[in-house]
Structures are given as structure tokens and as C-alpha cells.
Motif scaffolding. Structure first.
Motif, PDB file in Angstrom:
ATOM      1  N   GLY A  92       1.142  -1.314   0.061  1.00 53.30           N
ATOM      2  CA  GLY A  92      -0.055   0.110   0.222  1.00 53.30           C
ATOM      3  C   GLY A  92       0.887   1.124   0.183  1.00 53.30           C
ATOM      4  O   GLY A  92       0.960   2.164  -0.844  1.00 53.30           O
ATOM      5  N   ILE A  93       1.754   1.191   0.825  1.00 55.11           N
ATOM      6  CA  ILE A  93       2.825   2.545   0.844  1.00 55.11           C
ATOM      7  C   ILE A  93       3.554   2.709  -0.210  1.00 55.11           C
ATOM      8  O   ILE A  93       3.699   3.729  -1.012  1.00 55.11           O
ATOM      9  N   SER A  94       3.780   1.507  -1.026  1.00 57.86           N
ATOM     10  CA  SER A  94       4.650   1.809  -2.377  1.00 57.86           C
ATOM     11  C   SER A  94       3.642   2.320  -3.448  1.00 57.86           C
ATOM     12  O   SER A  94       4.248   3.121  -4.338  1.00 57.86           O
ATOM     13  N   ILE A  95       2.135   1.772  -3.392  1.00 57.63           N
ATOM     14  CA  ILE A  95       1.503   2.404  -4.492  1.00 57.63           C
ATOM     15  C   ILE A  95       1.294   3.960  -4.004  1.00 57.63           C
ATOM     16  O   ILE A  95       1.050   4.731  -4.939  1.00 57.63           O
ATOM     17  N   LEU A  96       1.062   4.214  -2.679  1.00 58.01           N
ATOM     18  CA  LEU A  96       0.922   5.838  -1.996  1.00 58.01           C
ATOM     19  C   LEU A  96       2.016   6.308  -2.836  1.00 58.01           C
ATOM     20  O   LEU A  96       1.609   7.688  -3.206  1.00 58.01           O
ATOM     21  N   PRO A 153      13.420   7.004  -6.065  1.00 52.57           N
ATOM     22  CA  PRO A 153      12.251   6.682  -5.185  1.00 52.57           C
ATOM     23  C   PRO A 153      11.350   5.586  -5.776  1.00 52.57           C
ATOM     24  O   PRO A 153      10.807   4.868  -5.248  1.00 52.57           O
ATOM     25  N   ALA A 154      11.149   6.084  -7.063  1.00 52.51           N
ATOM     26  CA  ALA A 154      10.179   5.075  -7.855  1.00 52.51           C
ATOM     27  C   ALA A 154      10.687   3.861  -8.146  1.00 52.51           C
ATOM     28  O   ALA A 154       9.975   2.680  -7.958  1.00 52.51           O
ATOM     29  N   ILE A 155      12.011   3.781  -8.134  1.00 52.97           N
ATOM     30  CA  ILE A 155      12.547   2.095  -8.509  1.00 52.97           C
ATOM     31  C   ILE A 155      12.470   1.594  -7.162  1.00 52.97           C
ATOM     32  O   ILE A 155      12.275   0.188  -6.928  1.00 52.97           O
ATOM     33  N   ILE A 156      12.907   2.224  -6.275  1.00 56.33           N
ATOM     34  CA  ILE A 156      12.855   1.405  -4.714  1.00 56.33           C
ATOM     35  C   ILE A 156      11.412   1.015  -4.661  1.00 56.33           C
ATOM     36  O   ILE A 156      11.215  -0.161  -3.983  1.00 56.33           O
TER      37      ILE A 156
END
Lengths: 365, 117
Positions: free
Chosen positions: A179-183, A213-216
């Protein structure tokens, strides 16, 4: 121009309206039935393809041949399996809670199909398109957890109970980092609507727009999403050597088939969400420079649904590769990985992305 | 057609699909009653007692922690949508919110709630 499925859909809509005349309720009714059949057909066909794919790839990994008797290269094997599983007896147990026992497959399929209905298969090829689409997907996919817990609890079997509890702990834990990575990507996109999110990736996908940040976030999403499918190194809930088959030990015949179906489709759905949020959904691959305009036009000739399915199957193959390459984790390692590594990293990463977005906003003003 | 209607159609499809498949199986599949068949399948020997009993409290701890962070995610979603227009102010405001939350996580970590026992 090129052949798009959207044209076919609008053609069906128009000819139905011509045919029925004033009776618009009849048009709606027929279209609802058509939508239901389309989703059901797609769901089942994808499940059959994924099951065969998994068995063939698993065989390749283990230097076996895999299914090869029913049809050429075993292509008809999953269809034969489907009919066989339909003709098997549904065993009712002596002690279990029958109501909850038979409610669990309904919940699991409703969660799975509800999420499946919100995937954007191509330009305009979308069923459920809420303005909070991505949030809706996260919410309705949680129905599956309730189904799994009910299945394990109602069977009155110690192994199913342990399997269900492990599965519940695993699913809810990894849901946080997913959820946090989608956020993180919603921060970049600035919308919860999936159509808007995909439109925002016209020139370059969010994976490239968001830099580090997007790759992480993408890597964290892949790990957490893989754990959410209860497969691969994270298949503790149904660790065969410890728990028979985990939460669906007591299910037989087609009731087991539903769990099997949902497991494979969840793999597709997780890959689908990842594709829509990180890899541009049905948007073709574009290089955002002047010299690459010919390349970009060439990419536009490939239909949008081919792009979506291609990207999703690429992620599915990655997940299969991971599944057959790593040994299973222990439950303490599993929870350690989520709570002490993935979640803190994804929180910090989200703040990094927020800082980046604030920086861009300040630049533009 | 609105999305809400398609959503209802999809849910009904799921329910109809499960019921139809179960009805087909019930009608077409052979069935025989057998005392052994209704037993709980654990490992072959008769099972002892019921499974509806106390189990490891560790699962509850993680469920409570999950609740905390899931509600946090729900609260952060609206913030994420308008982050672009909020700019640095939004970042600072959410920073305070996250500090309180991370303090809670640090407390749980320190107390050993994240260890599996």
C-alpha cells in the motif's frame, strides 16, 4: 486506423440500440449479461493459461517435460483438469462449521473478481472505473483475507487453522508495504483514478519519471506483491511438508478449485496493479526525445491491450522465476523482513518522493 | 453505464459463478457416505480434540500493529492526491503525523513486539 477492441464494443452497443428501439432497459440488461460473460470468460481463460504456464515453467526449472499428453504440448491439460475437478465429490465433514465453510469460496472469488474488474486492459477497455480506483482495488482485495481466515477456521483442523493464521499475518503485514509503495506513486501521479494515473504516463512511465524513489518503490512492491499471492519463498500458509496443504486442506472438488483459481488470478491481478501504477498500464513505451519520434510512432502501432497483457505476463514470469529459485522462509524471517526492513524503507522512500514532488512543484511556481 | 452498476454486476457474477459450479458438482459428481470420510484429515491417525482453542497470541500483536499502519495509509491517501499543490507545507504537516506513528513503531520494536516467539 488500427483495430481496437473499443470499436467492437461501441459497435455492439449501437447495434443493440438499433435492435431494441425504445426499450433501453433491454439494452442495459443484455449489456450487463455480456459484461458478466466477458469478465467470467477472461477470468477462466487467463486462469487456464496461467496454470499451464506455471506447470510448464516449473517443469523446465526442474529439468522435466511437464504435461505433454493431452493435446499438443499438453495445451488441453488445464481444460481436462477443470472438467475432472467439476466431477469430483464435495466431501462434507462431520465437525466443521458448514455455513462458514461454504461461505469462504464466495468471499475469495468475490474479492478476486472484484479486483479483476477494475483492471484497465486497454485504452477504454475498463469495467469498474471509480474516481478512487486504486483505493478501491486495495480495499476489495482484502476480502480474500477474510475468506482465507474463514476457510481455515471453519474446517476444524489444526493444520488449516495454523495455515490460515499464518496466511492472515502474512497478507496483512505485506499489504502495508504494498500500500505504501502504491501511495508513493499516487504522490507522483496526483490522482487515485486509474485512468488519470495511466494518462499521466503517456510520455514516460512513472518508474522512469520518479527516478530513484520510484525504483525503490517498484522493488518493494514486487516483493510485497509476491508475498501477497502466498507463493514462492513466501508459501508458508501451505507449506506442504509441515501443514498438509494449509488453509484449504479440507476442501475437495470444485470448492478447492476456487482457491486454486483465485491463487493464480491473484498473481495476474498483482502484476496488473504493478503494471498500471509503475509500468504505464496500456501506454506504449516511449522515449521522450526529439530523435526518437519514429520509434515512438512505431510503438503506437501495437494495440494497447497487447501492451498491457505483455507487461503483465512479463511480471508474472518474473514471479514464477522467483518462486522456483528461492527456498521457503521461516515465519520469524518473514515477519522480520516485512516489519524491520521493507516497511521502514518504504516509509522513508515515501517521504523522499514527497520531497521530490514538493521540489518539482516549487520549481514550477 | 456507470462504474457502480458494473461493480454490482461483477459481484453478482462472482456469486453466480460459485453457486453454479457448486450446483453442477453437486448434481454431476458421485457421492457416497462413509464414516471415515467425514473425519478431520490431519495425518492419518484420529485427531485429538477440537481445533477451536487457544493459539499463539503473536498473531494478534501483528494484527493490532497492522491496524495502526493500515489506518495511517488510509489517512495518507487524500494527502498524496493533493501533495503537488500543498508543496513543502504539506510535507511538514505530514512529517509530524509520521513522527508520532514512528514513535509508536519504535516503542513496539523496543518492547519486542516485532519478534516472533
Amino acid at each position: 486506423m488500427d483495430f481496437e477492441l473499443v470499436n467492437l464494443i461501441s459497435w455492439i452497443d449501437e447495434s443493440l440500440r438499433d435492435l431494441c428501439g425504445d426499450a433501453s432497459w433491454a439494452v442495459s440488461l443484455i449489456e450487463y449479461v455480456l459484461i458478466a460473460i466477458a469478465f467470467l470468460g477472461l477470468y477462466c481463460v487467463l486462469a487456464l493459461i496461467l496454470i499451464l504456464l506455471e506447470r510448464k515453467i516449473c517443469a523446465d526449472f526442474q529439468c522435466r517435460i511437464g504435461p505433454n499428453r493431452v493435446g499438443p504440448w499438453g495445451l488441453c491439460q488445464p481444460i481436462a483438469d477443470m472438467f475432472k475437478i467439476l466431477l469430483k465429490e464435495i466431501i462434507t465433514l462431520k465437525n466443521n462449521d458448514k455455513f462458514l465453510f461454504f461461505t469462504a469460496p464466495f468471499l475469495i472469488l468475490a474479492g478476486s473478481l472484484g479486483t479483476f474488474g477494475a483492471l484497465q486492459f486497454g485504452k477504454g477497455l475498463v469495467g469498474v472505473d471509480f474516481n478512487v480506483g486504486i483505493f478501491y482495488m486495495l480495499a476489495i482485495s482484502s476480502l480474500g483475507v477474510i475468506g482465507i481466515l474463514l476457510a481455515g477456521w471453519s474446517s476444524d483442523n489444526k493444520y488449516t487453522l495454523i495455515g490460515a493464521m499464518r496466511s492472515g499475518a502474512q497478507l496483512i503485514s505485506y499489504e502495508i508495504s504494498a500500500g505504501i509503495s502504491i501511495l508513493t506513486m499516487v504522490l507522483l501521479g496526483g490522482s487515485l483514478n486509474l485512468t488519470d494515473l495511466i494518462e499521466g504516463q503517456k510520455d514516460s512511465w512513472y518508474l522512469f519519471q520518479g527516478h530513484i524513489p520510484a525504483i525503490i518503490a517498484f522493488i518493494i512492491y514486487l516483493i510485497a506483491g509476491h508475498a501477497e499471492t502466498n507463493r514462492g519463498p513466501f508459501d508458508l500458509p501451505e507449506a506442504e511438508s509441515e501443514l498438509c496443504a494449509g488453509y484449504h486442506t479440507e476442501y475437495s472438488g470444485i470448492t478447492f478449485g476456487f482457491f486454486y483459481l483465485a491463487e493464480y488470478l491473484n498473481m495476474f491481478i498483482i502484476a496488473g496493479i504493478g503494471t498500471m501504477v509503475f509500468l504505464g498500464g496500456w501506454q506504449p513505451f516511449h522515449i521522450n526525445y526529439e530523435w526518437a519520434s519514429g520509434f515512438n510512432e512505431l510503438m503506437d502501432y501495437i494495440p494497447s491491450y497487447c501492451w498491457f497483457v505483455g507487461k503483465v505476463f512479463m511480471l508474472v514470469l518474473l514471479s514464477l522465476w522467483v518462486r522456483w529459485s528461492f527456498p521457503r522462509l521461516r515465519i520469524d524471517q518473514l515477519l522480520h523482513l516485512e516489519w524491520k526492513i521493507l516497511m521502514p524503507i518504504s516509509l522513508v522512500n515515501m517521504l523522499l518522493m514527497a520531497g521530490w514532488v514538493a521540489y518539482i512543484a516549487a520549481q514550477n511556481n | 453505464m456507470g462504474s457502480s452498476e458494473i461493480f454490482v454486476v461483477v459481484l453478482i457474477t462472482a456469486i453466480v459463478m460459485v453457486s453454479a459450479a457448486m450446483l453442477i458438482a453437486w448434481w454431476a459428481a458421485p457421492s457416497s457416505k462413509n464414516a471415515q470420510k467425514g473425519e478431520t484429515y490431519e495425518c492419518g491417525i484420529p485427531t485429538r480434540g477440537t481445533s477451536w482453542m487457544q493459539f499463539n497470541v503473536g498473531y494478534y500483536l501483528f494484527a493490532i500493529l497492522f491496524l495502526m499502519f493500515d489506518v495511517e495509509t488510509v489517512l495518507l491517501f487524500p494527502w498524496a492526491v493533493i501533495m503537488k499543490s500543498l508543496g513543502v507545507d504539506g510535507l511538514i504537516a505530514v512529517g509530524f503525523f509520521l513522527v508520532v506513528l514512528v514513535l509508536g513503531l519504535a516503542y513496539a520494536w523496543r518492547k519486542g513486539a516485532l519478534e516472533w516467539k
